[in-house]
Design a protein around this motif. Structure first.
Motif: not given
Lengths: 225, 225
Positions: B37, B39, B121, B129, B132-133, B138, B161
């Motif tokens: 993920n 970000m 993302n 943040a 939770d994907t 992360n 992260c």
């Protein structure tokens, strides 16, 4: 000793935000106080731009500032050095301010005798655009390093703003940022969006921006020149 | 003709996001697919960094990409040129992806035969943040123009992260960005955060980052070397 207070603002779950926003806007109008909602991504230069604006306008307008942040008082500390009235709003993790949170800030700041109040919203191009804060004007900052394609990817914030400040033009030579394209993309979202290319660092373009804000604040407050 | 599909992902109001995320993580683990993920704020260079990573890793790993955006297919178009499997997820205005939205993307991408899937993302340092994907890792990007004070102001993303990429180090001479301070502030939030200073534009630091991602994907997928 700190020259500002820190307020924890809470979101009202049951509020009708549009109604709250309209009520706050009317109250500020009656008090002749122009509230500006300043939005941008983290790191686009909101606080530096704001400092430059305050220094250009503080002899002409009575100014107050509300610094909204998830955590930390970094920005309120910086702004308090300009000598204007400032409070720090903590959103308790929230990614934006709504109208009732803004109202809580306005009450704590005591804005009755102020001509101009600037709300520095949480750094975020997405969520703050969805919530009318009750401000008289919405202004956003897009900085050169962020890229000229942002109006394509984050449409709403460009739609709800009256003006877009294009900051950090001093680093234009080092980035692939196309000024004509950003104008075209931004006006595709909002044909009435007023554009101000500036460098908050060098001061370029800041006088024009300050004059425009002064004119709009005067018009809002009924002090037509 | 476009080489990618566009999927409208919908948020499930009643979902228990943590449970959904854990379920997706276990499914991906079983399929030996490492989901990352990615970000950052808008404009920090996610897509350029991703392109550089794909070009360094595509001969060693079978890669897929999910580009999440509120609107537009700009990024999927860019990524599709690398030749890897890519889909564009549209969030319908949402400022982040949750685990169920991610699962919808994973299903559409068909990830069973992939070693590495990267979810880009929505550009936002705040909201993504909080959700939770279901990713194995992360990773965030902070770019030099955004400033070294960001860990003070947006704490959560630094906490959740595994690695922080510091992008655009090629423009360090033009910004007041303190590399020691950003490290200190970031590690105050998360002592285990791994730091990778890079320039996605010049390629500096990209090999080290690619190697680290390869190692972690191999470990996740059970291909220990």
């Amino acid at each position: 000793m700190d020259k500002y207070r820190v307020i924890e603002v809470k979101q009202s779950i049951f509020a009708d935000n549009d109604q709250d926003a309209e009520r706050l806007r009317q109250q500020m109008k009656k008090e002749k106080t122009c509230l500006i909602n300043l939005m941008s991504s983290p790191g686009s230069g909101k606080t530096t731009t704001l400092t430059g604006l305050i220094n250009r306008l503080k002899d002409q307008l009575k100014i107050g500032v509300m610094e909204a942040d998830i955590d930390s008082d970094v920005d309120a500390g910086t702004i308090s050095k300009t000598g204007v009235k400032v409070i720090q709003l903590h959103t308790g993790g929230m990614c934006h301010l709504d109208a009732d949170m803004t109202r809580q800030g306005v009450m704590e700041l005591e804005t009755e005798d102020l001509d101009l109040v600037i709300l520095e919203n949480v750094g975020n191009l997405v969520c703050p655009a969805e919530f009318d804060t009750g401000a008289a004007m919405n202004i956003m900052i897009l900085s050169v390093p962020e890229g000229h394609d942002k109006p394509l990817k984050y449409p709403l914030i460009f739609q709800v703003c009256d003006a877009m400040i294009i900051n950090k033009i001093d680093v234009l030579p080092y980035f692939d940022f196309d000024m004509e394209k950003v104008e075209e993309f931004a006006h595709r979202r909002n044909p009435n969006l007023k554009l101000f290319p500036i460098s908050a660092k060098t001061g370029e373009g800041m006088d024009a921006l300050a004059s425009w804000i002064k004119e709009n604040a005067d018009a809002w407050n009924g002090n037509l020149t």
